[in-house]
Design a protein around this motif. Structure first.
Motif, PDB file in Angstrom:
ATOM      1  N   PHE A   1       3.252 -31.137   2.342  1.00 14.83           N
ATOM      2  CA  PHE A   1       3.338 -29.783   2.887  1.00 14.83           C
ATOM      3  C   PHE A   1       3.166 -28.745   1.782  1.00 14.83           C
TER       4      PHE A   1
ATOM      5  N   TYR B   1      10.002 -19.225   4.091  1.00 16.13           N
ATOM      6  CA  TYR B   1      10.158 -20.611   4.527  1.00 16.13           C
ATOM      7  C   TYR B   1       9.526 -21.575   3.533  1.00 16.13           C
ATOM      8  N   TYR B   2       8.409 -21.183   2.938  1.00 14.38           N
ATOM      9  CA  TYR B   2       7.793 -22.017   1.905  1.00 14.38           C
ATOM     10  C   TYR B   2       8.805 -22.287   0.781  1.00 14.38           C
TER      11      TYR B   2
ATOM     12  N   ILE C   1       6.839 -22.939  11.821  1.00 13.69           N
ATOM     13  CA  ILE C   1       7.901 -22.109  11.233  1.00 13.69           C
ATOM     14  C   ILE C   1       7.341 -21.291  10.076  1.00 13.69           C
ATOM     15  N   LEU C   2       6.470 -21.908   9.287  1.00 10.52           N
ATOM     16  CA  LEU C   2       5.828 -21.179   8.188  1.00 10.52           C
ATOM     17  C   LEU C   2       5.051 -19.976   8.730  1.00 10.52           C
TER      18      LEU C   2
ATOM     19  N   TYR D   1       7.269 -33.651   2.473  1.00 12.02           N
ATOM     20  CA  TYR D   1       7.524 -32.315   1.931  1.00 12.02           C
ATOM     21  C   TYR D   1       6.531 -32.034   0.803  1.00 12.02           C
TER      22      TYR D   1
ATOM     23  N   MET E   1      11.338 -24.810   1.848  1.00 10.51           N
ATOM     24  CA  MET E   1      10.779 -26.171   1.824  1.00 10.51           C
ATOM     25  C   MET E   1      10.651 -26.674   0.383  1.00 10.51           C
TER      26      MET E   1
ATOM     27  N   TYR F   1       5.297 -29.096  13.125  1.00 11.07           N
ATOM     28  CA  TYR F   1       6.640 -28.518  13.237  1.00 11.07           C
ATOM     29  C   TYR F   1       6.891 -27.493  12.133  1.00 11.07           C
ATOM     30  N   HIS F   2       6.694 -27.898  10.888  1.00 13.29           N
ATOM     31  CA  HIS F   2       6.999 -26.995   9.780  1.00 13.29           C
ATOM     32  C   HIS F   2       5.934 -25.919   9.610  1.00 13.29           C
TER      33      HIS F   2
END
Length: 279
Positions: free
Chosen positions: A118, A99-100, A91-92, A115, A103, A87-88
């Motif tokens: 990630f 986006y990084y 988006i990244l 997190y 997060m 999911y993330h």
């Protein structure tokens, strides 16, 4: 261990001992009924491959401890990791560094172990670093496509193997000062030490001073447990004076390998590592 694949932890950090695991296993002789103790468990590479029946695994970095506690209690598994990273990661791929940073900011508020994973797998050089406020501050690796399907599968497999290593074993993960790990250690216990580099403040948990290193040596000599210290001995530029001053009465086993500093082949230098063992 012969013929078995070495377990690579899902968490990365500089100085990880994965490549030295066979050398460590070859020289560690312990009482199987004793407690395996690590005051500086870090990524857990040694413990996961030694796979003792009983272990006390400590670290001052609460985020690493929280992540492995999550695997141990089943909240973090290959399925939850895949869902989160897919999911993330998508988006990244679309938004990149922006986006990084979102997060990273979210993690510095929620301290969620997923997190943390990630960030650790998408930051610069797999570093773990915090500022004086305790905020994770490593920059983006500049690879928006970081979380490909194959890369996510690799991480999920690492989580599964770590989970399997923990299964059926009496392991306790604790966030605490290293001194606490020595309390109550008995003669048949085994303490494995992989302390930070002296004088180098990576902000992993703060600076490790010469006074800290000397204090650790004192604890190691005084404890009734057996002790194994993993530390660099020398490279082509210098020798580790601390090792010679404080650990010369231990038995040394040496192993030469290469380490990289930077991307160029010319920055590939030989390093001699030592396992200094009490008895």
């Amino acid at each position: 261990m012969a013929g078995e694949k070495i377990i690579t932890p899902p968490i990365k950090c500089q100085g990880i001992k994965t490549k030295l695991v066979p050398f460590i296993i070859e020289n560690v002789q312990r009482d199987e009924n004793g407690l395996w103790i690590e005051p500086f468990v870090g990524t857990g590479a040694v413990a996961f491959n030694i796979a003792p029946a009983r272990a006390l695994l400590c670290d001052k970095n609460r985020h690493i401890i929280s992540f492995y506690q999550g695997i141990q209690n089943g909240i973090i598994n290959s399925s939850t990791v895949r869902d989160f990273l897919e999911y993330h990661g998508s988006i990244l791929e679309q938004r990149g560094g922006e986006y990084y940073l979102e997060m990273r900011s979210a993690f510095n508020q929620n301290y969620d172990p997923l997190y943390f994973l990630f960030l650790n797998r998408s930051d610069f050089n797999g570093m773990i670093r915090f500022n004086q406020k305790g905020e994770f501050n490593v920059p983006f690796c500049q690879k928006p496509h970081r979380f490909s399907k194959s890369y996510i599968t690799k991480i999920c497999n690492q989580v599964s193997r770590v989970s399997a290593a923990m299964s059926g074993r009496d392991w306790e993960f604790i966030c605490c000062p290293w001194q606490n790990a020595f309390a109550g250690a008995a003669a048949n216990d085994y303490i494995y030490l992989d302390p930070p580099y002296i004088g180098r403040d990576t902000s992993y948990v703060g600076e490790w001073s010469e006074e800290d290193a000397a204090s650790l040596a004192g604890y190691a000599h005084q404890t009734p447990a057996n002790v194994c210290l993993s530390m660099w001995k020398e490279n082509q530029f210098r020798k580790n004076g601390h090792l010679f001053e404080y650990w010369s009465d231990f038995t040394w086993y040496e192993h030469s390998h290469y380490y990289h500093f930077g991307a160029k082949e010319s920055n590939r230098h030989p390093m001699t590592e030592v396992l200094a063992i009490k008895r």
